[in-house]
Design an enzyme around this catalytic site. Sequence first.
Site, PDB file in Angstrom:
ATOM      1  N   TRP A   1       7.774 -25.618   1.536  1.00  0.00           N
ATOM      2  CA  TRP A   1       8.642 -24.561   1.032  1.00  0.00           C
ATOM      3  C   TRP A   1       7.615 -23.685  -0.136  1.00  0.00           C
ATOM      4  O   TRP A   1       6.995 -24.491  -0.971  1.00  0.00           O
ATOM      5  CB  TRP A   1       9.911 -25.050   0.304  1.00  0.00           C
ATOM      6  CG  TRP A   1      10.420 -24.006  -0.243  1.00  0.00           C
ATOM      7  CD1 TRP A   1      11.290 -22.995   0.171  1.00  0.00           C
ATOM      8  CD2 TRP A   1      10.429 -23.533  -1.700  1.00  0.00           C
ATOM      9  NE1 TRP A   1      11.720 -22.052  -0.793  1.00  0.00           N
ATOM     10  CE2 TRP A   1      11.219 -22.465  -2.001  1.00  0.00           C
ATOM     11  CE3 TRP A   1       9.902 -24.316  -2.781  1.00  0.00           C
ATOM     12  CZ2 TRP A   1      11.338 -22.017  -3.264  1.00  0.00           C
ATOM     13  CZ3 TRP A   1       9.961 -23.611  -4.103  1.00  0.00           C
ATOM     14  CH2 TRP A   1      10.815 -22.441  -4.326  1.00  0.00           C
TER      15      TRP A   1
ATOM     16  N   GLU B   1      10.670 -24.636   5.478  1.00  0.00           N
ATOM     17  CA  GLU B   1      11.949 -24.407   4.744  1.00  0.00           C
ATOM     18  C   GLU B   1      12.280 -22.922   4.404  1.00  0.00           C
ATOM     19  O   GLU B   1      11.182 -22.308   3.484  1.00  0.00           O
ATOM     20  CB  GLU B   1      12.174 -25.219   3.700  1.00  0.00           C
ATOM     21  CG  GLU B   1      13.344 -24.890   2.840  1.00  0.00           C
ATOM     22  CD  GLU B   1      13.684 -25.895   1.570  1.00  0.00           C
ATOM     23  OE1 GLU B   1      12.617 -26.462   1.235  1.00  0.00           O
ATOM     24  OE2 GLU B   1      14.748 -25.513   0.911  1.00  0.00           O
TER      25      GLU B   1
ATOM     26  N   LYS C   1      14.424 -19.503   2.981  1.00  0.00           N
ATOM     27  CA  LYS C   1      15.289 -19.158   1.878  1.00  0.00           C
ATOM     28  C   LYS C   1      15.649 -17.526   1.593  1.00  0.00           C
ATOM     29  O   LYS C   1      14.943 -16.825   2.217  1.00  0.00           O
ATOM     30  CB  LYS C   1      14.601 -19.435   0.495  1.00  0.00           C
ATOM     31  CG  LYS C   1      15.344 -19.670  -0.835  1.00  0.00           C
ATOM     32  CD  LYS C   1      14.698 -20.200  -1.866  1.00  0.00           C
ATOM     33  CE  LYS C   1      15.649 -20.201  -3.143  1.00  0.00           C
ATOM     34  NZ  LYS C   1      15.230 -20.834  -4.103  1.00  0.00           N
TER      35      LYS C   1
ATOM     36  N   ASP D   1      18.505 -25.523   4.175  1.00  0.00           N
ATOM     37  CA  ASP D   1      18.715 -25.634   2.865  1.00  0.00           C
ATOM     38  C   ASP D   1      20.351 -25.252   2.771  1.00  0.00           C
ATOM     39  O   ASP D   1      20.221 -24.063   2.998  1.00  0.00           O
ATOM     40  CB  ASP D   1      17.853 -25.415   1.793  1.00  0.00           C
ATOM     41  CG  ASP D   1      18.286 -25.995   0.564  1.00  0.00           C
ATOM     42  OD1 ASP D   1      19.400 -25.755   0.117  1.00  0.00           O
ATOM     43  OD2 ASP D   1      17.462 -26.529  -0.297  1.00  0.00           O
TER      44      ASP D   1
ATOM     45  N   HIS E   1      20.591 -21.882   0.758  1.00  0.00           N
ATOM     46  CA  HIS E   1      19.708 -20.889   1.001  1.00  0.00           C
ATOM     47  C   HIS E   1      20.243 -19.825   1.731  1.00  0.00           C
ATOM     48  O   HIS E   1      19.412 -19.063   2.497  1.00  0.00           O
ATOM     49  CB  HIS E   1      18.376 -21.644   1.619  1.00  0.00           C
ATOM     50  CG  HIS E   1      17.367 -22.317   0.586  1.00  0.00           C
ATOM     51  ND1 HIS E   1      16.369 -22.499   0.810  1.00  0.00           N
ATOM     52  CD2 HIS E   1      18.075 -22.649  -0.692  1.00  0.00           C
ATOM     53  CE1 HIS E   1      15.812 -23.139  -0.204  1.00  0.00           C
ATOM     54  NE2 HIS E   1      16.858 -23.236  -1.209  1.00  0.00           N
TER      55      HIS E   1
ATOM     56  N   HIS F   1      18.076 -30.339   3.973  1.00  0.00           N
ATOM     57  CA  HIS F   1      18.286 -30.370   2.426  1.00  0.00           C
ATOM     58  C   HIS F   1      19.739 -29.880   1.973  1.00  0.00           C
ATOM     59  O   HIS F   1      20.259 -28.695   2.019  1.00  0.00           O
ATOM     60  CB  HIS F   1      17.304 -29.124   1.593  1.00  0.00           C
ATOM     61  CG  HIS F   1      15.928 -29.642   1.567  1.00  0.00           C
ATOM     62  ND1 HIS F   1      15.108 -28.936   0.951  1.00  0.00           N
ATOM     63  CD2 HIS F   1      15.274 -30.906   1.859  1.00  0.00           C
ATOM     64  CE1 HIS F   1      13.965 -29.537   0.758  1.00  0.00           C
ATOM     65  NE2 HIS F   1      14.085 -30.581   1.567  1.00  0.00           N
TER      66      HIS F   1
ATOM     67  N   ASP G   1      23.030 -19.975  -8.027  1.00  0.00           N
ATOM     68  CA  ASP G   1      22.054 -21.269  -8.110  1.00  0.00           C
ATOM     69  C   ASP G   1      22.314 -22.120  -6.676  1.00  0.00           C
ATOM     70  O   ASP G   1      23.621 -22.249  -6.039  1.00  0.00           O
ATOM     71  CB  ASP G   1      22.563 -22.301  -9.304  1.00  0.00           C
ATOM     72  CG  ASP G   1      21.941 -23.557  -9.061  1.00  0.00           C
ATOM     73  OD1 ASP G   1      20.368 -23.625  -9.132  1.00  0.00           O
ATOM     74  OD2 ASP G   1      22.396 -24.502  -9.006  1.00  0.00           O
TER      75      ASP G   1
ATOM     76  N   ASP H   1      21.375 -25.126  -6.277  1.00  0.00           N
ATOM     77  CA  ASP H   1      21.293 -26.560  -6.225  1.00  0.00           C
ATOM     78  C   ASP H   1      22.193 -27.669  -7.029  1.00  0.00           C
ATOM     79  O   ASP H   1      21.578 -28.324  -7.784  1.00  0.00           O
ATOM     80  CB  ASP H   1      19.441 -26.780  -6.698  1.00  0.00           C
ATOM     81  CG  ASP H   1      18.534 -25.965  -5.767  1.00  0.00           C
ATOM     82  OD1 ASP H   1      18.286 -26.729  -4.923  1.00  0.00           O
ATOM     83  OD2 ASP H   1      18.145 -25.153  -6.350  1.00  0.00           O
TER      84      ASP H   1
ATOM     85  N   ASP I   1      18.930 -32.270  -1.708  1.00  0.00           N
ATOM     86  CA  ASP I   1      17.990 -31.192  -2.761  1.00  0.00           C
ATOM     87  C   ASP I   1      19.021 -30.596  -3.619  1.00  0.00           C
ATOM     88  O   ASP I   1      19.508 -29.663  -3.460  1.00  0.00           O
ATOM     89  CB  ASP I   1      17.334 -30.450  -1.829  1.00  0.00           C
ATOM     90  CG  ASP I   1      16.502 -29.130  -2.626  1.00  0.00           C
ATOM     91  OD1 ASP I   1      16.387 -29.629  -3.777  1.00  0.00           O
ATOM     92  OD2 ASP I   1      15.973 -28.301  -2.133  1.00  0.00           O
TER      93      ASP I   1
HETATM   94  C1  RNT Z   1      13.666 -24.322  -3.310  1.00  0.00           C
HETATM   95  C2  RNT Z   1      13.769 -25.302  -2.061  1.00  0.00           C
HETATM   96  C3  RNT Z   1      12.962 -26.548  -2.233  1.00  0.00           C
HETATM   97  C4  RNT Z   1      13.037 -27.256  -3.799  1.00  0.00           C
HETATM   98  C5  RNT Z   1      12.462 -28.585  -3.699  1.00  0.00           C
HETATM   99  C6  RNT Z   1      12.078 -28.882  -5.310  1.00  0.00           C
HETATM  100  O1  RNT Z   1      14.804 -23.217  -3.180  1.00  0.00           O
HETATM  101  O2  RNT Z   1      15.092 -25.691  -1.805  1.00  0.00           O
HETATM  102  O3  RNT Z   1      13.164 -27.557  -1.345  1.00  0.00           O
HETATM  103  O4  RNT Z   1      14.300 -27.323  -4.124  1.00  0.00           O
HETATM  104  O5  RNT Z   1      11.226 -28.434  -2.935  1.00  0.00           O
HETATM  105 ZN    ZN Z   2      15.246 -27.167  -0.425  1.00  0.00          ZN
END
Ligand code: RNT
Ligand code: ZN
Length: 423
Positions: A188, A229, A231, A262, A265, A289, A297, A299, A329
């Site tokens: 990523w 990955e 985004k 993810d 994302h 993820h 955000d 995460d 994640d």
């Molecule tokens: C970032 C990605 C990635 C990170 C990690 C720390 O937006 O999701 O996967 O969160 O690699």
């Molecule tokens: Zn991620």
Amino acid sequence: MSDVDTIEKTFEAARQRYAELGVDTERAIERLSKIAISLHCWQGDDVRGFESSEGLSGGGIMATGAYPGRARTADELRTDLEKALSLIPGRHRLNLHAMYAETGGKKIERNEIRPEHFSAWIDWAKTNGLGMDFNGTFFSHPKAESGFTLSSADEGIRKFWVEHGIACREIGAAMGKKLGTPCVTNVWIPDGYKDIPVDRKGPRDRLKKSLDEIFAQKMNRKWLLDSVEGKLFGIGSESYVVGSHEFYLGYAIQNNILLCLDAGHFHPTEVISDKISSVLTYLDRILLHVSRGVRWDSDHVVILSDELRAIAEEIVRGDYLERVHIGLDFFDASINRVAAWVIGTRCMLKALLLAVLEPTDKLRRAEAGGDYTTRLAMLEELKTMPFGAVWDYYCTRQDVPAGADWLKEVRDYEKRVTSLRQG
Ligand code: RNT
Ligand code: ZN
């Protein structure tokens, strides 16, 4: 929490209720016990790593909060992980980032890291019966400050990150070989622009070239599975992200590697649960993820949300358990970090348990026969089935605390260990 006798009695009643629906609870538990979740190391220290005393920088991601007790060394991080794992039923995996290398105090550049810098992690994983997954760290670094890494127009910078990517694949393969289970090694990168670019094509051409260089060396898929990955946007890359979903979907299909989805994302109303069966029509395997997006955000700590349940249902209904690698994640520095791991992982497992307890054949028959009334009615009735009793029973059988009992252990650990950490 109630004693073992009560848990068993309540379970027996639940088992009968599920049997009435044609669901074999023992079989469901058996299936659940075989699913490994990859726990991300970076929840334990707010995505800092061990390279410098500075925190996470750049990369468009941010860990907010100042809860005391983050892990400051690899030993602390491992001890915290051991605590978390002791409160999670089943056998799982560790997902490590390159910036968690242990170099014995020596400065080793990211393009020079080698498997030996991870030998303590690998030995620890072996001792604890964990498989490992791995990630290149393309952020929190002076050579990422411009906002561009693998897609950089500066050839020196681009090459540096290509070398990092190559080094990470070698490390991933070594982990897989040592532990006897393929290591999913994920790429990523944060590359993108805050404001509207004129040239969207150039960086993508360069990213493709860099990926081709990183993946040029064929590796044994028995030990290493490559993944990329995408985004939608990051902090400071709101207008353009080079590695978008479409970019990597195309790349993964063309090169027969894994795509990482993810959950945080995508556009807020877009969900990855609906993407799983789409991308698996063309790809062998994917990496997830599992995360929780909240406004800007991506995460937040995973909870038992409708979307988490939908993700688990898709994996189970589609018979994808062998083809979907489930990683977590998220990073929250505002709550106890061990608790964050336990909450997120236990929720992922609860969602999977709900999915394996579903009378899918019955639901499918209703749908195939055009009986959408039964489909909706059944899906809603399932929500109030006594799944909590099965979960508690499963936890007890796996020798981990049932109900909220795990929290006492985290509090005790906090008192004895993490609250004593300063700085
Ligand atoms: C970032 C990605 C990635 C990170 C990690 C720390 O937006 O999701 O996967 O969160 O690699
Ligand atoms: Zn991620």
